[in-house]
Design an enzyme around this catalytic site. Structure first.
Site, PDB file in Angstrom:
ATOM      1  N   ASN A   1     -66.167  53.969  49.246  1.00 53.49           N
ATOM      2  CA  ASN A   1     -65.956  53.529  47.866  1.00 53.49           C
ATOM      3  C   ASN A   1     -66.926  52.376  47.619  1.00 53.49           C
ATOM      4  OD1 ASN A   1     -65.076  52.621  45.415  1.00 53.49           O
ATOM      5  ND2 ASN A   1     -62.959  52.244  46.052  1.00 53.49           N
TER       6      ASN A   1
ATOM      7  N   ARG B   1     -66.305  58.215  46.703  1.00 57.32           N
ATOM      8  CA  ARG B   1     -65.621  58.077  45.418  1.00 57.32           C
ATOM      9  C   ARG B   1     -66.682  57.849  44.334  1.00 57.32           C
ATOM     10  NH1 ARG B   1     -63.396  52.828  42.611  1.00 57.32           N
ATOM     11  NH2 ARG B   1     -62.405  53.807  40.829  1.00 57.32           N
TER      12      ARG B   1
ATOM     13  N   HIS C   1     -58.621  56.960  37.565  1.00 55.71           N
ATOM     14  CA  HIS C   1     -57.561  56.973  38.594  1.00 55.71           C
ATOM     15  C   HIS C   1     -57.081  58.405  38.889  1.00 55.71           C
ATOM     16  CE1 HIS C   1     -56.183  52.674  37.294  1.00 55.71           C
ATOM     17  NE2 HIS C   1     -56.970  52.592  38.354  1.00 55.71           N
TER      18      HIS C   1
ATOM     19  N   HIS D   1     -49.703  54.613  37.452  1.00 48.71           N
ATOM     20  CA  HIS D   1     -50.499  53.916  38.465  1.00 48.71           C
ATOM     21  C   HIS D   1     -50.728  52.494  37.957  1.00 48.71           C
ATOM     22  CE1 HIS D   1     -53.725  53.494  41.598  1.00 48.71           C
ATOM     23  NE2 HIS D   1     -54.007  52.504  40.770  1.00 48.71           N
ATOM     24  N   LEU D   2     -50.035  51.533  38.565  1.00 49.32           N
ATOM     25  CA  LEU D   2     -50.081  50.158  38.068  1.00 49.32           C
ATOM     26  C   LEU D   2     -50.661  49.239  39.141  1.00 49.32           C
ATOM     27  CD1 LEU D   2     -46.408  50.122  36.651  1.00 49.32           C
ATOM     28  CD2 LEU D   2     -48.483  50.820  35.441  1.00 49.32           C
TER      29      LEU D   2
ATOM     30  N   ASN E   1     -54.396  46.333  39.529  1.00 49.92           N
ATOM     31  CA  ASN E   1     -55.229  45.470  38.686  1.00 49.92           C
ATOM     32  C   ASN E   1     -55.717  46.260  37.476  1.00 49.92           C
ATOM     33  OD1 ASN E   1     -55.186  42.966  40.028  1.00 49.92           O
ATOM     34  ND2 ASN E   1     -56.411  43.885  41.657  1.00 49.92           N
ATOM     35  N   GLY E   2     -56.107  47.498  37.742  1.00 55.73           N
ATOM     36  CA  GLY E   2     -56.328  48.456  36.664  1.00 55.73           C
ATOM     37  C   GLY E   2     -55.096  49.339  36.618  1.00 55.73           C
TER      38      GLY E   2
ATOM     39  N   ARG F   1     -57.923  43.227  31.623  1.00 58.60           N
ATOM     40  CA  ARG F   1     -58.363  44.125  30.546  1.00 58.60           C
ATOM     41  C   ARG F   1     -57.280  44.235  29.482  1.00 58.60           C
ATOM     42  NH1 ARG F   1     -59.780  49.156  34.259  1.00 58.60           N
ATOM     43  NH2 ARG F   1     -60.137  47.816  36.051  1.00 58.60           N
TER      44      ARG F   1
ATOM     45  N   ASP G   1     -52.807  38.052  38.286  1.00 53.98           N
ATOM     46  CA  ASP G   1     -52.062  38.622  39.414  1.00 53.98           C
ATOM     47  C   ASP G   1     -50.568  38.718  39.085  1.00 53.98           C
ATOM     48  OD1 ASP G   1     -52.448  39.015  42.645  1.00 53.98           O
ATOM     49  OD2 ASP G   1     -50.456  38.247  42.103  1.00 53.98           O
TER      50      ASP G   1
ATOM     51  N   GLY H   1     -50.411  48.861  43.409  1.00 53.78           N
ATOM     52  CA  GLY H   1     -49.891  47.591  43.922  1.00 53.78           C
ATOM     53  C   GLY H   1     -48.645  47.114  43.187  1.00 53.78           C
TER      54      GLY H   1
ATOM     55  N   GLY I   1     -46.779  49.073  40.860  1.00 54.26           N
ATOM     56  CA  GLY I   1     -45.799  50.161  40.811  1.00 54.26           C
ATOM     57  C   GLY I   1     -45.025  50.316  42.108  1.00 54.26           C
TER      58      GLY I   1
ATOM     59  N   ASN J   1     -44.628  47.862  44.416  1.00 52.14           N
ATOM     60  CA  ASN J   1     -44.019  46.620  44.923  1.00 52.14           C
ATOM     61  C   ASN J   1     -43.159  45.840  43.948  1.00 52.14           C
ATOM     62  OD1 ASN J   1     -45.262  46.556  47.631  1.00 52.14           O
ATOM     63  ND2 ASN J   1     -47.148  46.506  46.442  1.00 52.14           N
TER      64      ASN J   1
ATOM     65  N   GLU K   1     -55.617  57.237  47.815  1.00 56.54           N
ATOM     66  CA  GLU K   1     -56.800  57.887  47.249  1.00 56.54           C
ATOM     67  C   GLU K   1     -57.803  58.270  48.339  1.00 56.54           C
ATOM     68  OE1 GLU K   1     -56.370  54.478  44.498  1.00 56.54           O
ATOM     69  OE2 GLU K   1     -57.687  55.642  43.210  1.00 56.54           O
TER      70      GLU K   1
HETATM   71  P1  ADP Z   1     -56.338  47.530  42.497  1.00 60.19           P
HETATM   72  O1  ADP Z   1     -56.211  48.127  41.132  1.00 60.19           O
HETATM   73  O2  ADP Z   1     -57.361  46.433  42.571  1.00 60.19           O
HETATM   74  O3  ADP Z   1     -56.430  48.543  43.607  1.00 60.19           O
HETATM   75  P2  ADP Z   1     -53.664  47.070  43.523  1.00 60.19           P
HETATM   76  O4  ADP Z   1     -53.214  48.468  43.324  1.00 60.19           O
HETATM   77  O5  ADP Z   1     -53.838  46.576  44.919  1.00 60.19           O
HETATM   78  O6  ADP Z   1     -54.977  46.749  42.702  1.00 60.19           O
HETATM   79  O7  ADP Z   1     -52.623  46.117  42.761  1.00 60.19           O
HETATM   80  C1  ADP Z   1     -52.808  44.744  42.684  1.00 60.19           C
HETATM   81  C2  ADP Z   1     -51.637  44.156  41.900  1.00 60.19           C
HETATM   82  O8  ADP Z   1     -50.426  44.442  42.601  1.00 60.19           O
HETATM   83  C3  ADP Z   1     -51.718  42.640  41.728  1.00 60.19           C
HETATM   84  O9  ADP Z   1     -51.425  42.294  40.386  1.00 60.19           O
HETATM   85  C4  ADP Z   1     -50.607  42.165  42.652  1.00 60.19           C
HETATM   86  O10 ADP Z   1     -50.027  40.956  42.214  1.00 60.19           O
HETATM   87  C5  ADP Z   1     -49.621  43.293  42.552  1.00 60.19           C
HETATM   88  N1  ADP Z   1     -48.654  43.237  43.651  1.00 60.19           N
HETATM   89  C6  ADP Z   1     -48.881  43.371  44.978  1.00 60.19           C
HETATM   90  N2  ADP Z   1     -47.744  43.146  45.677  1.00 60.19           N
HETATM   91  C7  ADP Z   1     -46.790  42.823  44.771  1.00 60.19           C
HETATM   92  C8  ADP Z   1     -45.397  42.494  44.852  1.00 60.19           C
HETATM   93  N3  ADP Z   1     -44.772  42.403  46.015  1.00 60.19           N
HETATM   94  N4  ADP Z   1     -44.749  42.256  43.694  1.00 60.19           N
HETATM   95  C9  ADP Z   1     -45.372  42.311  42.506  1.00 60.19           C
HETATM   96  N5  ADP Z   1     -46.667  42.646  42.361  1.00 60.19           N
HETATM   97  C10 ADP Z   1     -47.367  42.895  43.465  1.00 60.19           C
END
Ligand code: ADP
Length: 398
Positions: free
Chosen positions: A7, A89, A179, A207-208, A210-211, A240, A282, A330, A332, A334, A384
């Protein structure tokens, strides 16, 4: 068979070496600061290493990652001939690529013609692919897997923008969606997990990260998705804006005396959770700030959750039904709070979360719905890289 998944960005190169006999990750890492100086982070089951390196171009980064894979304590293969194929990718495949393809000279020439549609991503992918070809033997197959390919099944009534038709004909302006590899992976994984044919299921995949993007998957095919011509569209994200009234763009340009590049920057890098909260992009930090009474941090998560809810509702309407909602990425995977609030007051359409189950998710695939809920809400960790490796293997074997 061992497959290297790449990637690449303009100054970075993330990689995973996957053993397809058990789909296990042998090593993964990231080469950063390419073209500046160079830094590599490399991890195996037993070793973690980070060191500075000299990466004038992507080719040196490839050589260094191969060295890490084949020598020293971090060695996981005897030599690079053990790498059967490389899967790359690629963000934008436009209407040219509706599935993964083997990379050839002709294919690369075609890919170059659509670079304009993803100027931040595609040129970097092409540079990395060429660098990879220069480091690996010509006989090693290289495959491209596109973020947009899964969404090529979206019907015209959902992918067209209501602007003059010539804009589509001249500039290919339409919804592409992104995505796709993640939405395809989690929907297929869910069907496999519940033992039902994907062709019979109506799923909304959220899919939640950063993007973020949300997709309506009907019978295993994407029929609509929240990201559009670019990954700026759809729901609010880290930095964004997601969808806004288009006239806001020209209004800000006039009021703030900004050019197109500056507004583009404002919407891509200074908006979203960061722009609304004024503190962070974040999700974890945002929730912490909200808990300490920061009203704008709370507002940004409220925006996120109400937008997710509206997409779920509208996509259920578009598909004429709904069997599953999937949370991944990340956030979705967590954030129990995001899942809880996005699904609140949805009993009228069969969605109800069991809060104890919701709180008990720790990186696993789980049904978090109340026992009698008609629509099942699931957390499905995405992967992915694995899907890129599977596509690559399939093309190599064909
Ligand atoms: P990317 O789109 O860069 O691949 P990720 O899928 O890794 O990003 O998601 C990053 C996001 O996930 C950040 O906003 C981060 O704060 C959030 N995140 C990671 N762990 C947790 C958690 N335990 N609770 C809430 N949000 C989380």
């Amino acid at each position: 068979m061992k497959i290297l998944v790449i990637n690449a960005g303009s100054s970075s190169l993330k990689y995973q070496l996957i053993d397809m006999t058990n789909e296990g990750v042998l090593a993964k890492g990231n080469c950063e600061r390419i073209g500046i100086d160079g830094l590599i982070t490399h991890k195996t089951d037993t070793h973690a290493d980070q060191h500075e390196a000299d990466f004038p171009t992507h080719a040196e980064a490839f050589r260094e990652l191969v060295r890490m894979l084949t020598t020293g304590d971090h060695k996981v293969i005897a030599d690079m001939s053990e790498i059967t194929a490389v899967g790359h990718r690629v963000v934008q495949g436009a209407e040219m690529f509706s599935s993964s393809v083997r990379i050839t000279d002709d294919m690369l020439a075609d890919l170059e013609t659509i670079s304009d549609l993803a100027p931040l991503h595609n040129p970097a992918h092409i540079i990395a692919i060429r660098a990879c070809q220069s480091v690996f033997d010509k006989s090693v197959p290289q495959v491209a897997v596109f973020d947009t390919a899964f969404h090529q099944s979206i019907p015209q009534k959902a992918f067209m923008y209501p602007i003059p038709y010539e804009m589509y004909e001249k500039y290919h302006i339409r919804k592409y969606g992104f995505h796709g590899t993640s939405h395809r992976y989690v929907s297929a994984k869910l069907a496999e997990h519940v033992g039902k044919p994907l062709e019979k299921l109506k799923i909304v995949t959220c899919h939640l990260g950063n993007g973020s993007s949300i997709t309506a998957v009907d019978g295993g095919k994407s029929v609509d998705t929240s990201m559009g011509f670019t990954p700026l569209d759809g729901i609010i994200m880290g930095t964004r804006s997601g969808s806004i009234d288009p006239s806001i763009v020209t209004y800000i340009q006039e009021k703030e005396n900004m050019g197109p590049k500056e507004v583009n920057d404002l919407l891509n890098k200074k908006s979203g959770y960061l722009g609304v909260s004024g503190v962070t992009s974040d999700q974890r930090d945002l929730v912490d700030a909200a808990a300490k009474g920061n009203a704008r941090a709370q507002l940004s998560v409220d925006l996120q959750r109400s937008q997710i809810k509206k997409y779920i509702g509208s996509y259920a309407a578009a598909m004429g039904g709904l069997d599953y909602v999937i949370f991944t990425g990340g956030i979705g995977e967590n954030s129990a709070e995001t899942r809880r609030d996005a699904c609140k007051n949805m009993e009228f359409m069969g969605i109800e979360i069991d809060e104890a189950l919701n709180q008990s998710v720790h990186g696993d695939l789980k049904d978090i719905s109340a026992p009698n809920a008609r629509v099942r809400v699931m957390v499905v960790p995405t992967n992915e890289e694995l899907l890129i490796a599977r596509d690559t293997m399939e093309i190599v074997n064909a």
